[in-house]
Design a protein around this motif. Structure first.
Motif, mmCIF file in Angstrom:
data_model
loop_
_atom_site.group_PDB
_atom_site.id
_atom_site.type_symbol
_atom_site.label_atom_id
_atom_site.label_comp_id
_atom_site.label_asym_id
_atom_site.label_seq_id
_atom_site.Cartn_x
_atom_site.Cartn_y
_atom_site.Cartn_z
ATOM 1 N N UNK A 177 21.966 41.116 -37.890
ATOM 2 C CA UNK A 177 21.138 41.976 -37.044
ATOM 3 C C UNK A 177 20.511 43.125 -37.822
ATOM 4 N N UNK A 178 21.220 43.680 -38.793
ATOM 5 C CA UNK A 178 20.648 44.739 -39.620
ATOM 6 C C UNK A 178 19.487 44.202 -40.465
ATOM 7 N N UNK A 179 19.673 43.019 -41.044
ATOM 8 C CA UNK A 179 18.612 42.403 -41.848
ATOM 9 C C UNK A 179 17.407 42.102 -40.960
ATOM 10 N N UNK A 180 17.649 41.555 -39.796
ATOM 11 C CA UNK A 180 16.567 41.240 -38.856
ATOM 12 C C UNK A 180 15.763 42.496 -38.533
ATOM 13 N N UNK A 181 16.466 43.563 -38.139
ATOM 14 C CA UNK A 181 15.782 44.812 -37.777
ATOM 15 C C UNK A 181 15.004 45.397 -38.954
ATOM 16 N N UNK A 182 15.585 45.340 -40.134
ATOM 17 C CA UNK A 182 14.923 45.877 -41.329
ATOM 18 C C UNK A 182 13.628 45.123 -41.625
ATOM 19 N N UNK A 183 13.682 43.809 -41.614
ATOM 20 C CA UNK A 183 12.518 43.005 -41.969
ATOM 21 C C UNK A 183 11.460 42.994 -40.865
ATOM 22 N N UNK A 184 11.916 42.937 -39.626
ATOM 23 C CA UNK A 184 10.986 42.869 -38.502
ATOM 24 C C UNK A 184 10.085 44.099 -38.432
ATOM 25 N N UNK A 185 10.583 45.230 -38.839
ATOM 26 C CA UNK A 185 9.833 46.480 -38.737
ATOM 27 C C UNK A 185 9.106 46.867 -40.018
ATOM 28 N N UNK A 186 9.183 46.043 -41.054
ATOM 29 C CA UNK A 186 8.601 46.438 -42.344
ATOM 30 C C UNK A 186 7.112 46.105 -42.443
ATOM 31 N N UNK A 187 6.345 47.107 -42.813
ATOM 32 C CA UNK A 187 4.942 46.959 -43.202
ATOM 33 C C UNK A 187 4.754 47.910 -44.366
ATOM 34 N N UNK A 188 4.167 47.456 -45.457
ATOM 35 C CA UNK A 188 3.978 48.356 -46.587
ATOM 36 C C UNK A 188 3.456 47.644 -47.817
ATOM 37 N N UNK A 189 3.541 48.347 -48.931
ATOM 38 C CA UNK A 189 3.046 47.831 -50.203
ATOM 39 C C UNK A 189 4.143 48.040 -51.250
ATOM 40 N N UNK A 190 4.466 46.955 -51.960
ATOM 41 C CA UNK A 190 5.483 47.008 -53.005
ATOM 42 C C UNK A 190 4.911 46.354 -54.245
ATOM 43 N N UNK A 191 4.928 47.059 -55.358
ATOM 44 C CA UNK A 191 4.455 46.520 -56.634
ATOM 45 C C UNK A 191 3.081 45.873 -56.517
ATOM 46 N N UNK A 192 2.185 46.517 -55.786
ATOM 47 C CA UNK A 192 0.832 46.019 -55.638
ATOM 48 C C UNK A 192 0.660 44.915 -54.594
#
Length: 102
Positions: free
Chosen positions: A79-94
């Motif tokens: 559930x922690x992994x799900x919540x972390x990934x579901x809410x992620x929007x961003x830029x990493x290493x280009x």
């Protein structure tokens, strides 16, 4: 630039609740668990990839398996992994990440 496993690990490491379970040097492994692993841990595998050249959109599928000593702890980690990934929007290493669907 393509998404890489390092990007996935970076996203997971930014979540304080996940690092509280997995430690500051998180137990996130490619492919399979090592022999006699310390639990809890996460194993990741890339299981698919597409490229839509017209719009320059790359879609990748990753499988994450969560392991723990007890069902309750593995359920918490999932559930922690799900919540972390579901809410992620961003830029990493280009790499711009627009949408993650767990």
């Amino acid at each position: 630039m393509a998404f890489s496993p390092a990007n996935l690990i970076t996203i997971l490491k930014t979540d304080s609740e996940i690092t509280a379970l997995l430690g500051t040097n998180p137990r996130i492994y490619p492919g399979k668990l090592p022999a006699s692993p310390t639990l809890p841990a996460i194993v990741y595998n890339q299981i698919g990839k597409t490229n839509r050249r017209v719009v320059n959109l790359h879609t990748e599928r990753w499988q994450l398996d969560c392991y723990a000593a007890t069902f309750r702890q593995s359920y918490t980690l999932v559930n922690l992994v799900w919540d972390c990934l579901e809410n992620y929007i961003g830029k990493i290493s280009g790499v711009r990440i627009e949408d993650i669907r767990p």
